[in-house]
Design an enzyme around this catalytic site. Structure first.
Site, PDB file in Angstrom:
ATOM      1  CG  HIS A 103      -6.818  -2.894   3.039  1.00 35.32           C
ATOM      2  ND1 HIS A 103      -6.075  -1.742   2.885  1.00 35.32           N
ATOM      3  CD2 HIS A 103      -8.027  -2.629   2.477  1.00 35.32           C
ATOM      4  CE1 HIS A 103      -6.800  -0.818   2.263  1.00 35.32           C
ATOM      5  NE2 HIS A 103      -7.992  -1.333   2.002  1.00 35.32           N
ATOM      6  CG  HIS A 145      -8.853  -2.873  -2.527  1.00 33.48           C
ATOM      7  ND1 HIS A 145      -9.842  -2.261  -3.264  1.00 33.48           N
ATOM      8  CD2 HIS A 145      -8.710  -2.121  -1.408  1.00 33.48           C
ATOM      9  CE1 HIS A 145     -10.267  -1.177  -2.625  1.00 33.48           C
ATOM     10  NE2 HIS A 145      -9.599  -1.087  -1.476  1.00 33.48           N
ATOM     11  CB  VAL A 180      -9.325   1.852  -5.284  1.00 36.25           C
ATOM     12  CG1 VAL A 180      -8.985   1.365  -6.686  1.00 36.25           C
ATOM     13  CG2 VAL A 180      -8.304   2.900  -4.824  1.00 36.25           C
ATOM     14  CG  ASN A 195     -12.170  -0.608   3.821  1.00 34.72           C
ATOM     15  OD1 ASN A 195     -12.610  -0.985   4.907  1.00 34.72           O
ATOM     16  ND2 ASN A 195     -10.969  -0.060   3.697  1.00 34.72           N
ATOM     17  CG  ASP A 242      -2.046   0.981   1.122  1.00 34.64           C
ATOM     18  OD1 ASP A 242      -3.206   0.536   1.036  1.00 34.64           O
ATOM     19  OD2 ASP A 242      -1.794   2.208   1.105  1.00 34.64           O
TER      20      ASP A 242
END
Ligand code: 5GP
Length: 113
Positions: free
Chosen positions: A101, A99, A95, A86, A29
């Site tokens: 994290h 994805h 975004v 998220n 990140d």
């Protein structure tokens, strides 16, 4: 139009890639929230988890198995890590490309903010 993460997957935008295979790409990140903070994204452009379809089941399973592989690669499998997805505005998704994290390398607070 291709998303930022699609462009990272194709190499159009550079990133510090720690792992990649035919299904997904994992990179650090740009604004890490922990000593270890990487993003695991599918090459396929699924906007967010809630928009995944039945035929994405194998892709999602592959990604979850890859989380463990990446955690071992980065040395946080035994110390522990958190997996965060998220989804949408209230979760702070910025975004629109699915994805995961992977955060670790320090004690993480619970519950999250
Ligand atoms: P979200 O808030 O959507 O769950 O997570 C998006 C993440 O992408 C954020 O943690 C942010 O720091 C990261 N990010 C945004 N732009 C870039 C970029 O250009 N390169 C990398 N490596 N990460 C990015």
């Amino acid at each position: 139009m291709a998303t930022l993460f699609e462009k990272i997957c194709t190499g159009e935008i550079p990133a510090d890639i720690v792992y990649q295979d035919e299904v997904c790409v994992c990179f650090r990140d740009i604004n890490p929230g922990a000593p270890t903070h990487v993003l695991l994204v599918p090459r396929k452009a699924i906007p967010r988890l809630a928009m995944a379809q039945e035929d994405d089941a194998a892709l999602l399973g592959h990604m979850l198995l890859t989380v463990g592989k990446v955690a071992r690669l980065l040395g946080v499998d035994e110390s522990g890590f958190r997996l965060v997805i998220n989804n949408g505005p209230h979760a702070g998704e910025t975004v629109p490309h699915l994805h995961m994290h992977i955060l670790g390398g320090r004690d993480l607070e619970w519950p999250p903010g």
